[in-house]
Design a protein around this motif. Structure first.
Motif, PDB file in Angstrom:
ATOM      1  N   CYS A 199      -8.595  41.712  21.249  1.00 44.41           N
ATOM      2  CA  CYS A 199      -6.871  41.544  21.016  1.00 44.41           C
ATOM      3  C   CYS A 199      -6.392  40.042  21.618  1.00 44.41           C
ATOM      4  O   CYS A 199      -6.544  39.067  20.908  1.00 44.41           O
ATOM      5  CB  CYS A 199      -6.403  42.005  21.846  1.00 44.41           C
ATOM      6  SG  CYS A 199      -6.750  41.629  24.043  1.00 44.41           S
ATOM      7  N   LEU A 219      -8.682  37.460  19.913  1.00 43.53           N
ATOM      8  CA  LEU A 219      -9.013  37.250  19.821  1.00 43.53           C
ATOM      9  C   LEU A 219      -8.996  37.326  18.079  1.00 43.53           C
ATOM     10  O   LEU A 219      -8.660  36.295  17.019  1.00 43.53           O
ATOM     11  CB  LEU A 219     -10.796  38.105  18.478  1.00 43.53           C
ATOM     12  CG  LEU A 219     -11.688  38.432  19.660  1.00 43.53           C
ATOM     13  CD1 LEU A 219     -12.629  39.199  18.954  1.00 43.53           C
ATOM     14  CD2 LEU A 219     -12.125  37.145  20.761  1.00 43.53           C
ATOM     15  N   LEU A 263      -3.628  43.220  14.023  1.00 43.76           N
ATOM     16  CA  LEU A 263      -3.807  41.409  14.401  1.00 43.76           C
ATOM     17  C   LEU A 263      -3.101  41.036  14.968  1.00 43.76           C
ATOM     18  O   LEU A 263      -3.232  39.834  16.007  1.00 43.76           O
ATOM     19  CB  LEU A 263      -4.768  41.136  13.095  1.00 43.76           C
ATOM     20  CG  LEU A 263      -5.539  41.973  12.917  1.00 43.76           C
ATOM     21  CD1 LEU A 263      -6.659  41.261  11.426  1.00 43.76           C
ATOM     22  CD2 LEU A 263      -6.556  42.386  13.756  1.00 43.76           C
ATOM     23  N   GLU A 295      -0.422  40.959  19.448  1.00 39.17           N
ATOM     24  CA  GLU A 295      -0.365  40.277  20.775  1.00 39.17           C
ATOM     25  C   GLU A 295       0.316  39.575  20.422  1.00 39.17           C
ATOM     26  O   GLU A 295       0.963  39.490  21.681  1.00 39.17           O
ATOM     27  CB  GLU A 295      -1.951  40.498  20.947  1.00 39.17           C
ATOM     28  CG  GLU A 295      -2.478  39.348  22.328  1.00 39.17           C
ATOM     29  CD  GLU A 295      -3.664  39.463  22.769  1.00 39.17           C
ATOM     30  OE1 GLU A 295      -4.388  40.004  22.703  1.00 39.17           O
ATOM     31  OE2 GLU A 295      -3.084  39.280  24.469  1.00 39.17           O
ATOM     32  N   MET A 313     -12.268  46.216  14.883  1.00 34.36           N
ATOM     33  CA  MET A 313     -12.436  45.826  16.213  1.00 34.36           C
ATOM     34  C   MET A 313     -11.249  46.104  17.130  1.00 34.36           C
ATOM     35  O   MET A 313     -11.917  46.289  18.332  1.00 34.36           O
ATOM     36  CB  MET A 313     -11.698  44.785  15.903  1.00 34.36           C
ATOM     37  CG  MET A 313     -12.678  43.803  15.173  1.00 34.36           C
ATOM     38  SD  MET A 313     -13.906  42.907  16.679  1.00 34.36           S
ATOM     39  CE  MET A 313     -12.951  41.570  17.049  1.00 34.36           C
ATOM     40  N   ARG A 348      -7.710  34.002  14.525  1.00 35.29           N
ATOM     41  CA  ARG A 348      -7.902  34.234  12.913  1.00 35.29           C
ATOM     42  C   ARG A 348      -6.935  33.407  12.096  1.00 35.29           C
ATOM     43  O   ARG A 348      -5.694  33.313  12.469  1.00 35.29           O
ATOM     44  CB  ARG A 348      -7.394  35.349  12.813  1.00 35.29           C
ATOM     45  CG  ARG A 348      -8.478  36.569  13.224  1.00 35.29           C
ATOM     46  CD  ARG A 348      -7.834  38.107  13.252  1.00 35.29           C
ATOM     47  NE  ARG A 348      -7.376  37.895  11.428  1.00 35.29           N
ATOM     48  CZ  ARG A 348      -6.107  38.435  10.942  1.00 35.29           C
ATOM     49  NH1 ARG A 348      -5.214  38.432  12.252  1.00 35.29           N
ATOM     50  NH2 ARG A 348      -6.071  38.256   9.886  1.00 35.29           N
ATOM     51  N   ALA A 361      -5.537  35.782  17.651  1.00 33.73           N
ATOM     52  CA  ALA A 361      -5.297  34.369  17.523  1.00 33.73           C
ATOM     53  C   ALA A 361      -6.324  33.657  17.104  1.00 33.73           C
ATOM     54  O   ALA A 361      -5.644  32.266  16.505  1.00 33.73           O
ATOM     55  CB  ALA A 361      -5.092  33.907  19.258  1.00 33.73           C
ATOM     56  N   TYR A 383     -10.287  46.300   9.146  1.00 31.92           N
ATOM     57  CA  TYR A 383     -10.808  45.066  10.487  1.00 31.92           C
ATOM     58  C   TYR A 383      -9.965  45.975  11.928  1.00 31.92           C
ATOM     59  O   TYR A 383     -11.174  45.372  12.764  1.00 31.92           O
ATOM     60  CB  TYR A 383     -10.904  43.846  10.187  1.00 31.92           C
ATOM     61  CG  TYR A 383     -12.240  42.913  11.062  1.00 31.92           C
ATOM     62  CD1 TYR A 383     -13.066  42.519  10.993  1.00 31.92           C
ATOM     63  CD2 TYR A 383     -10.410  41.673  11.313  1.00 31.92           C
ATOM     64  CE1 TYR A 383     -13.534  41.988  12.395  1.00 31.92           C
ATOM     65  CE2 TYR A 383     -11.287  41.192  12.918  1.00 31.92           C
ATOM     66  CZ  TYR A 383     -13.075  41.290  12.834  1.00 31.92           C
ATOM     67  OH  TYR A 383     -13.625  40.193  13.722  1.00 31.92           O
ATOM     68  N   ASP A 416      -8.164  42.925   6.426  1.00 29.68           N
ATOM     69  CA  ASP A 416      -7.732  43.125   8.130  1.00 29.68           C
ATOM     70  C   ASP A 416      -7.437  43.747   8.862  1.00 29.68           C
ATOM     71  O   ASP A 416      -7.517  44.340   9.952  1.00 29.68           O
ATOM     72  CB  ASP A 416      -6.061  42.446   8.173  1.00 29.68           C
ATOM     73  CG  ASP A 416      -7.105  40.527   8.080  1.00 29.68           C
ATOM     74  OD1 ASP A 416      -7.871  40.300   7.453  1.00 29.68           O
ATOM     75  OD2 ASP A 416      -5.793  39.612   7.453  1.00 29.68           O
TER      76      ASP A 416
END
Lengths: 406, 406
Positions: free
Chosen positions: A32, A34, A162, A165, A322, A38, A36, A318, A315
């Protein structure tokens, strides 16, 4: 942004002292954080046309909400709420006021069901949907802060995996009533469950849901379509339980097949089904499959699956990978399954040829000497003589011919 | 068998002197000769229920005809024809007499269309279908020799890929009229084309076909279903051309979408579509996919595809691979596509984590210290704490946490 985070921080402390640490699932989804990092894609101009049932649930969230989080920082500097239309909220006193964060195609799709069941919808989004909302009896707010100041009964996060969060962290929780129910609709469930448990004040209710359908598969109604939910934290006392039941009844009344399961259970099932489906679609997309004049029905279904998959952003795929701890295991299984199939094909071929070479078993059906001569003839029909592609088959074929007797 | 092969040998010589060597496609399919080395499965008791549209064309041939070839040797020792029912052939003088070799589910399925168009069907098969034939106005012969002595206008080979060569080689060609048309219905086309060109006397007509449907997809009629054909060798003079047109008109009149293409073209298209479809089905079958309480529609289609695929024998799939020169190329492409998708997922993950490790970019959303503490608490909800499966993600996750700041 500063004020939003301030609110969060204010609520964060009580959460840390929550008496229910066992619910927190302390091994929170690992990736989670990660999100930010992207790169954020440019904002979409507006709502997009409905897409495939299989994946549209996430796709809309993906498209719209990926940018949502990044935009909050600017949008929430606005000091005052500015609903674009006057309230057209339901008159029924038991009706809920559901605030939707992220109002792209999927948010709108869910809003229609909520409205059909007599509840009021309030919405905010990075893009301006004030015109759409005006036409559909929905109050649209230009900032998340403004929406929260309206204190909806339920805050429904319709953001992408993505961006969720960032969106949740940017929400000015202090403006909300302490018995607010926060719900999400992501295609992964352990991640939002743990995130919400970590971030929200302990008084807030948490309901994690996954409507396993979207604007395309649900365009003729939601009857029999699976709706997964997990009442992660709902207080028995006060009105929270009743509010939660009323919220879930929206989907029940719409005819959904209500599936209550833990977020962990959902993610196990989804990795073995939805993620595998997306993976097959992605692999086929890489193959650049084309329609042929002789498509079988089975091939048509693969073409359709591929089209549906690539209509979603990478995304989303992904995100499914993820943010679901079971995804890599499924990927490994798929890898082994593909190897097994290759092994079965090439292994059998090898076995047959080894039998000739080692055991000297003749091949009664091998091409005759005259056909071998013919192969050298310049008059041979080249159209039909495509050589074998490089492969184990090719390696052995010469041997096979050389031992042929007929 | 001896007499059958004798007939074949007798015809074989003129074929060698055929004035049309350029048609022979001397690089004949390389693996046909291997079929005879394959273990033969026990015979099926009788007709089987219809199966899936996608693959049933081959499946029936597979099941029934795999044994057909092996049985000829015994069956054809019988000296005299013994039709199980008296002839009920069509009275129309222009009606064809179509002799079907291999009368399992698919042979019967095709026979019904032939009869609907007013033509007579004669059949032979390893298993005894005399009762079925008796009930359906079809003459059944207990041996291939007996069928050939009836001199049908068209000999339609409905055998499996793997047994076709043995079947054709065992056919007493001398008993047939010299202008007989021999047709096949295999899912690969270059192989039977080259085989028939090699084995049949030059006067025989050859029409290679592939009905891209079967008892399941064609159960409500054949309208719009693709029927591939290649008039490989049809004499313009005499009645052969008219007979061929009449034979093809069966499928045209039934509503099929008639697709004329070369056998090579068919095999290129089929490898990129039908073979890929079967491969995906086989890979998914290896995964042992299960229905879940939360199936998406996309996943349902994969489950269906898997079910259809495994209802066919592995021999059929092996035949699609072995007897289509384009199959290995497609297998390689699929392999690369799967690798590409994995690379996209793991590569992106790696990129994000490398950014933290090398560029020291903080992770704003990483789990807070309290959640890390909580992870060590024995009261943690173990139901929700499934660790990551072994994977590159797992390798990096510890690093990700250790650099987390929030």
């Amino acid at each position: 942004m500063a004020s939003s985070l301030g609110h969060f921080a204010c609520h964060g402390s009580p959460a840390a002292a929550s008496p229910t640490p066992s619910l927190l699932g302390r091994f929170s989804p690992d990736f989670c954080a990660l999100a930010a990092l992207r790169p954020i894609r440019p904002a979409a101009a507006g709502a997009k046309p409905p897409r495939d049932a299989t994946t549209s649930t996430e796709q809309e969230q993906q498209e719209q909400e990926q940018q949502l989080a990044s935009s909050w920082r600017g949008a929430y500097e606005e000091p005052s709420p500015s609903p674009s239309v006057s309230s057209t909220e339901a008159q029924d006193p038991s009706a809920l006021r559901v605030g939707i964060i992220g109002f792209g195609n999927f948010g709108q799709f869910i809003a229609r069901g909520i409205q059909r069941q007599g509840h009021a919808v309030l919405a905010t989004s990075r893009s301006d949907y004030s015109e759409y909302c005006s036409a559909h009896g929905i109050r649209f707010f230009r900032s998340l802060e403004a929406l929260c100041e309206e204190q909806p009964d339920v805050l429904l996060v319709c953001s992408s995996i993505l961006s969720t969060e960032s969106v949740v962290r940017a929400t000015p929780l202090a403006k909300l009533r302490p018995d607010t129910i926060v719900a999400d609709v992501l295609s992964v469930k352990q991640f939002p469950r743990n995130l919400l448990l970590e971030i929200l004040p302990p008084e807030f209710g948490i309901v994690c849901t996954h409507p396993m359908f979207g604007p395309e598969s649900g365009k003729h109604g939601w009857s029999k379509l699976p709706f997964v939910y997990d009442k992660v934290r709902v207080a028995e006392e006060g009105g929270q339980k009743a509010k939660c039941d009323r919220f879930l009844s929206i989907f029940e009344q719409e005819g959904c097949r209500m599936v209550e399961m833990t977020c962990a259970e959902h993610d196990r099932h989804a990795a073995g089904s939805q993620f595998i489906t997306h993976t097959i679609g992605r692999v086929l997309a890489q193959l650049n499959l084309q329609s042929t004049p002789i498509n079988t029905k089975g091939y048509e279904t693969l073409l359709q699956l591929t089209e549906n998959t690539v209509s979603d952003s990478f995304d989303l795929y992904y995100g499914l990978f993820m943010y679901n701890v079971n995804a890599t295991e499924q990927m490994d299984k798929l890898d082994r399954a593909f190897d097994d199939v290759k092994q079965m094909l090439y292994g059998r071929l090898h076995g047959v040829l080894r039998k000739q070479i080692v055991e000297r078993v003749p091949m009664p059906g091998a091409p005759s000497s005259r056909s071998r001569e013919g192969r050298e003839s310049p008059a041979a029909n080249t159209q039909e003589t495509k050589p074998l592609s490089p492969s184990p088959c090719h390696t052995f074929s010469t041997v096979a011919f050389s031992t042929a007797k007929c």
